[in-house]
Design an enzyme around this catalytic site. Structure first.
Site, short mmCIF file in Angstrom:
data_model
loop_
_atom_site.label_atom_id
_atom_site.label_comp_id
_atom_site.label_asym_id
_atom_site.label_seq_id
_atom_site.Cartn_x
_atom_site.Cartn_y
_atom_site.Cartn_z
N TYR A 160 57.03 50.13 35.22
CA TYR A 160 58.26 49.90 36.00
C TYR A 160 59.54 50.10 35.21
O TYR A 160 60.61 50.29 35.79
CB TYR A 160 58.24 48.53 36.67
CG TYR A 160 58.68 47.36 35.83
CD1 TYR A 160 59.96 46.82 35.96
CD2 TYR A 160 57.82 46.78 34.90
CE1 TYR A 160 60.37 45.74 35.20
CE2 TYR A 160 58.22 45.70 34.14
CZ TYR A 160 59.49 45.18 34.29
OH TYR A 160 59.88 44.11 33.53
N THR B 41 59.03 39.48 48.25
CA THR B 41 58.18 38.29 48.25
C THR B 41 58.96 37.04 48.65
O THR B 41 60.05 36.78 48.13
CB THR B 41 57.55 38.08 46.86
OG1 THR B 41 56.87 39.27 46.48
CG2 THR B 41 56.58 36.92 46.87
N GLU C 175 55.52 38.82 52.72
CA GLU C 175 56.83 39.31 53.13
C GLU C 175 56.90 39.41 54.66
O GLU C 175 55.89 39.41 55.35
CB GLU C 175 57.11 40.70 52.52
CG GLU C 175 56.97 40.75 51.00
CD GLU C 175 57.48 42.03 50.38
OE1 GLU C 175 58.31 42.72 51.03
OE2 GLU C 175 57.07 42.34 49.25
N ARG D 250 60.65 38.28 31.20
CA ARG D 250 61.86 38.52 30.42
C ARG D 250 62.24 37.25 29.67
O ARG D 250 61.45 36.70 28.93
CB ARG D 250 63.00 39.02 31.33
CG ARG D 250 62.77 40.43 31.87
CD ARG D 250 64.03 40.96 32.55
NE ARG D 250 64.41 40.17 33.71
CZ ARG D 250 63.93 40.37 34.94
NH1 ARG D 250 63.08 41.35 35.16
NH2 ARG D 250 64.31 39.60 35.95
N SER E 187 50.30 49.07 51.80
CA SER E 187 50.94 47.86 52.34
C SER E 187 50.36 47.63 53.72
O SER E 187 50.06 48.60 54.44
CB SER E 187 52.46 48.02 52.42
OG SER E 187 53.03 48.29 51.16
N HIS F 202 61.44 33.75 43.76
CA HIS F 202 60.51 34.77 43.26
C HIS F 202 61.11 35.53 42.08
O HIS F 202 60.46 35.73 41.05
CB HIS F 202 60.16 35.74 44.39
CG HIS F 202 59.30 36.89 43.96
ND1 HIS F 202 58.00 36.72 43.51
CD2 HIS F 202 59.55 38.23 43.89
CE1 HIS F 202 57.48 37.90 43.20
NE2 HIS F 202 58.41 38.83 43.41
N GLU G 102 51.73 40.23 48.18
CA GLU G 102 53.08 39.69 48.25
C GLU G 102 53.38 39.34 49.69
O GLU G 102 53.28 40.20 50.58
CB GLU G 102 54.12 40.68 47.71
CG GLU G 102 54.05 40.83 46.20
CD GLU G 102 55.26 41.56 45.61
OE1 GLU G 102 55.43 41.51 44.39
OE2 GLU G 102 56.03 42.16 46.39
#
Length: 423
Positions: free
Chosen positions: A251, A356, A208, A149, A264, A140, A206
């Site tokens: 972020y 994730t 999890e 990036r 969540s 992930h 996500e």
């Protein structure tokens, strides 16, 4: 051939084929129905064992439990009794449910003890004081790094040296079945001159798992990596809803905020660490070698199959992801050791999500961000509809189970529908 380390157990309770809630599992949860106030139960098959009635009828008389410990709206006080005690309770219930045990099977209170699960409303299993979300899947993290990036240097320099995490918002964690409103916030696409405000256009799930802490520490103390599991009571499925457009704009430099804290969702049944013991596996090789405080002995990864479905309103559900918890680069012992190495204290009922859970193949990616590759590859559902991200009316369903030699231990599911943003 059945693994000799797992004893063969048979129960007098009718357990449907492929049920997650077998005699080997016996997860804890909090429930109520039209006649019963909130209380603690254990799931088996399509039934819930009402632990408060077992207690009243004297089945736990040798344990010297606090009065009314099972007549609670959360598991916190029960978990705080400590693993030696909670383990005995689970083992006692397992004993009572065995085929050749007549104690409860022929007891006059059996009808009151065994509650129909379909008639029960499941509540949030614990009062969550603090919540931390990790970022522990190398697949992930690599995928996200490639998208946002440098594709040639997808992982940041620190990623292989420590379990990256952030502190999230506990107040907005809800139990399965609770709807989620589409969040609003600021976003700015690369082609926009200035930011705009409105409902998120890139709502995502996500996939999890999260563990719940069961043993507190004092401020200044650290949890040794090889003692970390003494502090872990059990696990739930965890859907870390994410607004990707809001997240991408906000972020840097301090990390997730409004793109994450709006909600969540978790599954209602807490699967204990003891139930997952037979499904331990070794984790991925960690290179370079980690620092001493993160070197754990034994196997702390678990072979847990995970699935994600999207169900548009009025349509059938389509599977969009098949992953496995064993793929995680950082294990739960390392996560807790790192979380507390600076002296951060933990409390009973704290929740720590894995991040994730993505695997190495496209069908094992644990978020729509990856599955649709930032929205560039639409995902075709069974009814012909397409999804790049989650739309209003969609229900996201996550399932998880471990299976070995015909023995199954599962989590049930966490399911939530997305509603339009509030005006």
């Amino acid at each position: 051939m059945v693994d000799s380390s797992i004893p063969t157990l048979n129960t007098w309770v009718e357990v449907p084929k492929n049920s997650d809630f077998t005699i080997y599992n016996l997860p804890f949860g909090v429930f109520k129905n039209k006649k019963l106030s909130p209380r603690i139960g254990i799931a088996i098959g399509d039934k819930i064992v009402d632990l408060s009635i077992l207690d009243q009828e004297g089945f736990f008389s040798s344990f010297f439990l606090p009065e009314g410990v099972f007549l609670k709206d959360s598991l916190n006080d029960f978990i705080a009794l400590g693993k030696p005690q909670t383990r005995k309770i689970r083992e006692r219930v397992q004993q009572l449910l065995l085929e050749d045990n007549e104690e409860l099977k022929n007891h006059s209170a059996r009808g009151k003890v065994m509650v129909n699960r379909k008639e029960a409303e499941m509540l949030l299993p614990v009062k969550i004081g603090d919540y931390t979300d990790f970022y522990s899947s190398i697949e992930h993290a690599t995928n996200v790094g490639k998208m946002f990036r440098d594709p040639e240097n997808a992982l940041l320099p620190n990623w292989r040296h420590l379990p990256v995490g952030y502190h999230g918002r506990a107040s907005s964690i809800v139990v399965s079945g609770t709807s989620i409103f589409r969040p609003k916030g600021q976003f700015k696409d690369p082609d926009m001159e200035k930011p705009a405000f409105g409902p998120s256009r890139r709502l995502d799930f996500e996939l999890e798992l999260a563990f719940i802490t069961g043993k507190p520490t004092k401020l200044g103390d650290s949890v040794d990596v090889n003692e970390a599991e003494d502090h872990i009571f059990g696990f739930v499925l965890f859907n870390d809803w994410s607004a990707r457009d809001i997240q991408a704009w906000e972020y840097v430099p301090l990390g997730p905020f409004l793109g994450k804290n709006f909600g969540s969702s978790i599954s209602p049944w807490v699967v204990t660490l003891e139930a997952l013991d037979p499904f331990r596996v070794s984790g991925p090789v960690q290179e370079p070698e980690v620092l001493d405080y993160l070197k754990s002995k034994g196997d702390h990864s678990f072979d847990i199959n995970l699935e994600v479905y999207i169900q548009p309103d009025g349509s059938k559900a389509s599977k969009v992801c098949t992953s496995n918890f064993k793929n995680m680069y950082w294990n739960v012992a390392q996560q807790l050791a790192h979380h507390t190495v600076n002296g951060c204290n933990i409390n009973v009922g704290d929740m720590m999500a894995s991040g994730t859970i993505s695997g190495p193949t496209e069908d094992s990616f644990g978020s729509m961000l990856e599955i649709s590759w930032k929205g560039t590859k639409p995902v075709k559902l069974e009814d012909g509809l397409e999804r790049r991200f989650i739309e209003d009316g969609d229900t996201v369903i996550m399932k998880g189970f471990a299976e070995k030699d015909g023995i199954r231990v599962g989590f049930g599911e966490v399911s939530s529908q997305v509603l339009p943003a509030k005006s």
